[in-house]
Design a protein around this motif. Structure first.
Motif, PDB file in Angstrom:
ATOM      1  N   LYS A  62      -5.539 -25.586  23.885  1.00  0.00           N
ATOM      2  CA  LYS A  62      -5.681 -24.122  23.862  1.00  0.00           C
ATOM      3  C   LYS A  62      -4.829 -23.384  24.651  1.00  0.00           C
ATOM      4  O   LYS A  62      -4.623 -22.141  24.186  1.00  0.00           O
ATOM      5  N   GLU A  63      -4.386 -23.726  25.835  1.00  0.00           N
ATOM      6  CA  GLU A  63      -3.500 -23.007  26.557  1.00  0.00           C
ATOM      7  C   GLU A  63      -2.092 -22.989  26.125  1.00  0.00           C
ATOM      8  O   GLU A  63      -1.543 -22.015  26.002  1.00  0.00           O
ATOM      9  N   ILE A  64      -1.694 -24.228  25.419  1.00  0.00           N
ATOM     10  CA  ILE A  64      -0.277 -24.099  24.901  1.00  0.00           C
ATOM     11  C   ILE A  64      -0.330 -23.209  23.643  1.00  0.00           C
ATOM     12  O   ILE A  64       0.701 -22.331  23.250  1.00  0.00           O
ATOM     13  N   LYS A  65      -1.384 -23.235  22.710  1.00  0.00           N
ATOM     14  CA  LYS A  65      -1.528 -22.508  21.578  1.00  0.00           C
ATOM     15  C   LYS A  65      -1.606 -21.019  21.934  1.00  0.00           C
ATOM     16  O   LYS A  65      -1.288 -20.174  21.236  1.00  0.00           O
ATOM     17  N   ALA A  66      -2.116 -20.737  23.172  1.00  0.00           N
ATOM     18  CA  ALA A  66      -2.195 -19.094  23.506  1.00  0.00           C
ATOM     19  C   ALA A  66      -0.967 -18.615  24.345  1.00  0.00           C
ATOM     20  O   ALA A  66      -0.852 -17.517  24.484  1.00  0.00           O
TER      21      ALA A  66
END
Length: 236
Positions: free
Chosen positions: A154-158
């Motif tokens: 989720k962090e990388i996607k964000a």
């Protein structure tokens, strides 16, 4: 000597190469210089007073940019058992175990980031020669070796980005698209600068931030006053 295009010559007329701009001025000017036929990225290049040859002067970490990068990364996850389903549910694009390790060894590289759980690192360690030179090898330092695969995906996607010094002691990062509002780009740049300042190695003496340059992908490098930029970033 390479011949400069008419477009590049026109950009040189807009930028004073002898001047150090404020962050806001540099970002606005970089946007103005993004005249290519695609939505160029804005890049932040920071030259640091470190010697990358020494292990105690390495600068490497990650940060989630508050306004994202404008580019959605394709994430691959190496995991075992139920962690594979956790990764899929979190939005990972490619998920696998030792089978995926073998595919990567055989040349599969259709992803932008790799996350691995600690229990598969014995097998994933074989990928160092493949992923290492591309800056994709999972590492605990960048939170890409973790059992919290859902959080990492989720962090990388964000919009999580990794910053690290290269052999010439410079960090290079995209901080958004030229189509972003100046305020969003400024927020991303300040956040990244704060993270770089926070990552200062204890062994470094003297001036840490030597120079800062902002440029669009196909634009001209715009020099930023490093002293005022650090004050702006710290004021947040």
């Amino acid at each position: 000597m390479s011949k400069k295009s008419k477009r590049y010559k026109a950009l040189l007329e807009k930028v004073d190469l002898t001047k150090q701009y404020t962050l806001s001025e540099a970002i606005a000017l970089a946007k103005e210089c993004a005249t290519a036929k695609f939505d160029e990225s804005l890049e932040l290049h920071v030259r640091l007073g470190v010697d990358p040859r020494h292990a105690d002067q390495q600068v490497r970490s990650t940060i989630v940019l508050p306004f994202g990068t404008g580019h959605t990364k394709k994430v691959a996850v190496l995991a075992l058992g139920e962690k594979q389903k956790e990764a899929q549910d979190a939005g990972a694009d490619i998920v696998g175990g030792e089978d995926l390790v073998a595919e990567i060894q055989n040349g599969r590289l259709d992803f932008d980031a790799v996350i691995a759980t600690p229990d598969i690192m014995k097998a994933a360690g074989r990928l160092g020669k493949v992923l290492g030179p591309r800056g994709l090898m999972p590492s605990a330092k960048t939170n890409t070796v973790t059992f919290d695969v859902a959080g990492a995906v989720k962090e990388i996607k964000a919009g999580r980005v990794e910053f690290r010094v290269d052999k010439t002691a410079i960090t290079h990062n995209a901080v958004g698209k030229a189509s972003f509002p100046v305020e969003n780009l400024l927020g991303n740049v300040k956040a990244l600068l704060r993270a770089i300042l926070k990552a200062r190695p204890a062994a470094v003496k003297g001036t840490y931030v030597k120079s800062i340059t902002i440029a669009a992908t196909m634009g001209v490098g715009i020099m930023v006053d490093p002293v005022s930029a650090q004050k702006d970033a710290a004021a947040e």
